[in-house]
Design a protein around this motif. Structure first.
Motif, short mmCIF file in Angstrom:
data_model
loop_
_atom_site.label_atom_id
_atom_site.label_comp_id
_atom_site.label_asym_id
_atom_site.label_seq_id
_atom_site.Cartn_x
_atom_site.Cartn_y
_atom_site.Cartn_z
N HIS A 1 -6.67 32.05 -46.75
CA HIS A 1 -6.19 32.11 -48.13
C HIS A 1 -7.42 32.13 -49.03
N LEU A 2 -7.83 33.31 -49.45
CA LEU A 2 -9.10 33.47 -50.16
C LEU A 2 -9.17 32.64 -51.43
N ASP A 3 -8.06 32.54 -52.16
CA ASP A 3 -8.05 31.77 -53.41
C ASP A 3 -8.19 30.28 -53.14
N LYS A 4 -7.39 29.76 -52.22
CA LYS A 4 -7.46 28.33 -51.91
C LYS A 4 -8.77 27.96 -51.22
N ASP A 5 -9.32 28.90 -50.46
CA ASP A 5 -10.58 28.65 -49.78
C ASP A 5 -11.78 28.74 -50.72
N GLY A 6 -11.54 29.23 -51.95
CA GLY A 6 -12.63 29.39 -52.91
C GLY A 6 -13.65 30.42 -52.44
N PHE A 7 -13.17 31.48 -51.80
CA PHE A 7 -14.07 32.52 -51.27
C PHE A 7 -14.86 33.20 -52.39
N ASN A 8 -16.15 33.31 -52.19
CA ASN A 8 -17.02 33.98 -53.16
C ASN A 8 -17.15 35.45 -52.77
N PRO A 9 -16.64 36.37 -53.59
CA PRO A 9 -16.67 37.79 -53.21
C PRO A 9 -18.00 38.49 -53.47
N VAL A 10 -18.94 37.80 -54.12
CA VAL A 10 -20.18 38.45 -54.56
C VAL A 10 -21.19 38.54 -53.42
N MET A 11 -21.68 39.74 -53.18
CA MET A 11 -22.73 39.97 -52.19
C MET A 11 -24.08 39.66 -52.85
N LEU B 1 -6.42 49.14 -57.65
CA LEU B 1 -7.18 48.74 -56.46
C LEU B 1 -6.91 47.29 -56.10
N MET B 2 -7.60 46.81 -55.09
CA MET B 2 -7.44 45.43 -54.64
C MET B 2 -8.19 44.48 -55.57
N PRO B 3 -7.79 43.19 -55.62
CA PRO B 3 -8.53 42.20 -56.41
C PRO B 3 -9.94 41.98 -55.85
N ALA B 4 -10.79 41.37 -56.65
CA ALA B 4 -12.20 41.18 -56.30
C ALA B 4 -12.39 40.42 -54.99
N MET B 5 -11.56 39.39 -54.75
CA MET B 5 -11.74 38.61 -53.52
C MET B 5 -11.46 39.44 -52.27
N THR B 6 -10.44 40.28 -52.34
CA THR B 6 -10.15 41.15 -51.19
C THR B 6 -11.30 42.13 -50.97
N LYS B 7 -11.79 42.72 -52.06
CA LYS B 7 -12.92 43.65 -51.94
C LYS B 7 -14.14 42.93 -51.41
N GLY B 8 -14.38 41.70 -51.87
CA GLY B 8 -15.51 40.91 -51.38
C GLY B 8 -15.38 40.57 -49.91
N PHE B 9 -14.14 40.33 -49.45
CA PHE B 9 -13.90 40.07 -48.03
C PHE B 9 -14.31 41.30 -47.21
N ILE B 10 -13.92 42.47 -47.68
CA ILE B 10 -14.29 43.71 -46.99
C ILE B 10 -15.81 43.85 -46.96
N PRO C 1 -21.29 44.62 -39.93
CA PRO C 1 -21.81 45.21 -38.70
C PRO C 1 -22.28 44.11 -37.76
N GLY C 2 -22.11 44.38 -36.48
CA GLY C 2 -22.47 43.38 -35.49
C GLY C 2 -21.34 42.42 -35.19
N VAL C 3 -20.31 42.44 -36.04
CA VAL C 3 -19.15 41.57 -35.85
C VAL C 3 -17.88 42.41 -35.74
N VAL C 4 -17.59 43.18 -36.77
CA VAL C 4 -16.36 43.97 -36.82
C VAL C 4 -16.60 45.40 -36.31
N VAL D 1 -12.21 52.38 -44.65
CA VAL D 1 -12.70 51.17 -43.97
C VAL D 1 -12.30 51.17 -42.49
N PHE D 2 -11.02 50.95 -42.19
CA PHE D 2 -10.63 50.70 -40.80
C PHE D 2 -10.64 51.94 -39.92
N LYS D 3 -10.21 53.09 -40.44
CA LYS D 3 -10.25 54.30 -39.62
C LYS D 3 -11.70 54.69 -39.34
N THR D 4 -12.55 54.57 -40.35
CA THR D 4 -13.97 54.88 -40.17
C THR D 4 -14.60 53.98 -39.11
N MET D 5 -14.18 52.70 -39.09
CA MET D 5 -14.71 51.76 -38.10
C MET D 5 -14.15 52.01 -36.70
#
Length: 196
Positions: free
Chosen positions: A38-48, A89-98, A104-107, A156-160
């Motif tokens: 839950h990105l909102d409850k987890d306080g996920f920071n979307p900024v790279m 488009l998607m909200p900032a947290m979803t984009k930040g998750f992507i 790379p190296g994980v997904v 994203v996913f098809k390219t991967m």
């Protein structure tokens, strides 16, 4: 089966939350294990940040939350995103998750021949994206060009290299009847209770 859900909506009374509850109920009823991010409850920071980008390039994440999400994705058999479409488009947290978590190296990794990407989440059978928006579907398709399909499924996913990609879109959320909303939620619960 282990199902990872990436959820992004700050308002607990949203239809998105009702969707989350319906699919969770369906999955739990079928004895699937649900792992909610839950990105909102987890306080996920979307900024790279500069440090994040360096870690991204070196395939060595440094943010403990990103590392935690990475480890959880590795264990998932299926990935579900639930979020609203804001300004097409998607909200900032979803984009930040992507940007920050689907690393790379994980997904995925770069193909050894230098062209294309190779999926690394070996357990991942499929990816489902569930969205809500206020626009009519035909308007989003014809005038906007189905940006979520282009950005998340194709780019994203098809390219991967991931397959079995699906997008479920609930449209005109503000104006549909309560009866229709209840039907949508019941249908979702049934759909995910038959999930394989």
């Amino acid at each position: 089966m282990r199902v990872a859900i990436v959820f992004n909506h700050p308002y607990e009374g949203s239809f998105g939350n009702a969707i989350l509850n319906a699919i969770t109920k369906g999955l739990n009823g079928a004895n699937h294990e649900v792992d909610l991010m839950h990105l909102d409850k987890d306080g996920f920071n979307p900024v790279m940040s500069k440090a994040d980008l360096k870690a991204f390039v070196e395939h060595k994440p440094i943010d403990p939350q990103v590392i935690d999400y990475n480890e959880r994705l590795k264990k998932a058999d299926h990935l579900i995103f639930v979020f609203p479409i804001w300004w097409d488009l998607m909200p900032a947290m979803t984009k930040g998750f992507i940007d920050r978590v689907l690393a790379p190296g994980v997904v995925y990794d770069h193909h050894p021949r230098g062209f294309g990407l190779v999926p690394l989440l070996k357990n991942m059978k499929s990816v489902t994206i569930i969205t809500t928006m206020n626009k009519p579907k035909i308007m989003y398709s014809l005038l906007i060009g189905n940006l979520i399909r282009k950005a998340m499924l194709r780019s994203v996913f098809k390219t991967m290299g991931y397959k079995n990609l699906k997008w479920i879109s609930f449209n005109r959320i503000k104006v549909v009847s309560q009866k229709k909303r209840v039907k949508w939620l019941n249908d979702l619960e049934k759909q995910f209770s038959r999930f394989k």
